[in-house]
Write a protein that holds these residues in place. Sequence first.
Motif, mmCIF file in Angstrom:
data_model
loop_
_atom_site.group_PDB
_atom_site.id
_atom_site.type_symbol
_atom_site.label_atom_id
_atom_site.label_comp_id
_atom_site.label_asym_id
_atom_site.label_seq_id
_atom_site.Cartn_x
_atom_site.Cartn_y
_atom_site.Cartn_z
ATOM 1 N N THR A 40 0.922 3.988 -2.947
ATOM 2 C CA THR A 40 0.689 5.404 -2.635
ATOM 3 C C THR A 40 1.773 6.282 -3.228
ATOM 4 O OG1 THR A 40 -0.396 4.812 -0.555
ATOM 5 C CG2 THR A 40 0.400 7.069 -0.769
ATOM 6 N N VAL A 86 -6.110 5.300 -0.956
ATOM 7 C CA VAL A 86 -5.322 5.534 -2.166
ATOM 8 C C VAL A 86 -6.256 5.906 -3.315
ATOM 9 C CG1 VAL A 86 -3.707 4.535 -3.825
ATOM 10 C CG2 VAL A 86 -3.568 3.895 -1.406
ATOM 11 N N SER A 117 -9.223 -4.701 -3.974
ATOM 12 C CA SER A 117 -8.996 -5.277 -2.648
ATOM 13 C C SER A 117 -9.164 -6.793 -2.669
ATOM 14 C CB SER A 117 -9.959 -4.662 -1.626
ATOM 15 O OG SER A 117 -9.731 -3.273 -1.474
ATOM 16 N N ALA A 141 0.826 -1.211 0.000
ATOM 17 C CA ALA A 141 0.000 0.000 0.000
ATOM 18 C C ALA A 141 0.858 1.258 0.000
ATOM 19 C CB ALA A 141 -0.933 -0.006 1.215
ATOM 20 N N LEU A 191 -0.656 8.399 2.985
ATOM 21 C CA LEU A 191 -1.626 7.333 3.242
ATOM 22 C C LEU A 191 -2.171 7.565 4.645
ATOM 23 C CD1 LEU A 191 -2.831 4.707 2.031
ATOM 24 C CD2 LEU A 191 -1.029 3.450 3.224
ATOM 25 N N LEU A 225 -6.216 0.067 1.588
ATOM 26 C CA LEU A 225 -6.069 0.551 0.214
ATOM 27 C C LEU A 225 -7.093 1.617 -0.191
ATOM 28 C CD1 LEU A 225 -5.438 -2.879 -1.546
ATOM 29 C CD2 LEU A 225 -3.745 -1.070 -1.187
ATOM 30 N N THR A 229 -5.915 -8.171 -4.114
ATOM 31 C CA THR A 229 -4.803 -8.133 -3.162
ATOM 32 C C THR A 229 -5.036 -9.114 -2.012
ATOM 33 O OG1 THR A 229 -5.806 -6.261 -1.979
ATOM 34 C CG2 THR A 229 -4.200 -5.756 -3.706
ATOM 35 N N SER A 250 -7.601 -5.435 3.495
ATOM 36 C CA SER A 250 -7.227 -4.910 2.180
ATOM 37 C C SER A 250 -8.054 -3.676 1.833
ATOM 38 C CB SER A 250 -7.427 -5.989 1.107
ATOM 39 O OG SER A 250 -6.407 -6.959 1.142
#
Length: 336
Positions: free
Chosen positions: A69, A274, A310, A65, A111, A271, A313, A267
């Motif tokens: 970013t 972002v 997500s 992540a 982030l 995330l 990931t 996830s």
Amino acid sequence: MIFTDHAHDAVFKYIEGTIGVQVFFIISGFVMSFTTRHLTASPLENFKDFAIKRAIRIFPLFYFAVLLTILVNHATLSLIFNDHLSTLIRVLLFQPTFINNQGPYFGLWLLPTVWTLNYEMLFYALFAISLIAGRFRYYALYSLLLVFVVVVPLILTHQFSFSPDVNYPFTIQYLSFITNPIILLFLSGLLLAYLLPKVKLSKTITLVFFVLSTIIFILYIRRILPVSPINNILACTLLVAAVILVDMQNLFAPPKWLIYLGNMSFSVYILHMVFFTYLPMMFEQKLSFLNLKDSWLQVAIIFIIVFVFSAITYELIEMRFTNYLKDKLFTRKTRL
């Protein structure tokens, strides 16, 4: 709650997202305590296993992540690696940036959700240390948390507070972070893990408790009930306790898609900012003719992108890669 709060302030103005972090901390305290209640290895072995497994669980997705970013924020790459390299190192080590002294964040980064993981990792560190105490581990952990939140501020500043916004006049900045009262939420979760298995309620009483706790929580986040740090802990704790009791008695059978969504929640959480930070800017620059700015359609599109990305990931990093690491590092299957 966190996700929707970050998604669109205008569209989700009636949803309090920041309190979702506090609910998460309580759940984290409960899960860590509940899933380690029957440890059979030696204290040092438990310490090692817990520390490694938590690192495997958090590090891969978190560092991915951070990399994502940085890549999407390419316009400031030189700034990050030249003028703010020390800040990036702090982020990678789960330390507050201390760009400012406002608790409980103590400085945000590109982030923004990073600050919550700082506390999560602090709790994991204290939990791992407490495992060394063997059967006295819970007493050790309760003591550590209370010493940080109450004893240290009293000794060094002659005051203590239950408000996460507190800013003690410490000469050492890091003390402001480890003494922030927000870590009491983990303690609340630990206590639930100890008490709830002992509670014997009928299904009817459990359901009534769930309904009342939900109503209290909603009234609190809508600011109808008095707002205070203690009330905040109580409202969140009641809700989490009610949900856990409902689950223990199998009053509701959640659909498979909801279970899957819960499994990939880390996830989604790590995330989502972002995409909700940088996609609106991209839409405005590249797709301005669609007039998506601050619209429900823009939110819906980003929601879909977040959940799809997500899910990918989750499958690739949280499941396959972390399980691969566990299989390589552990010869016995004792996954938390």
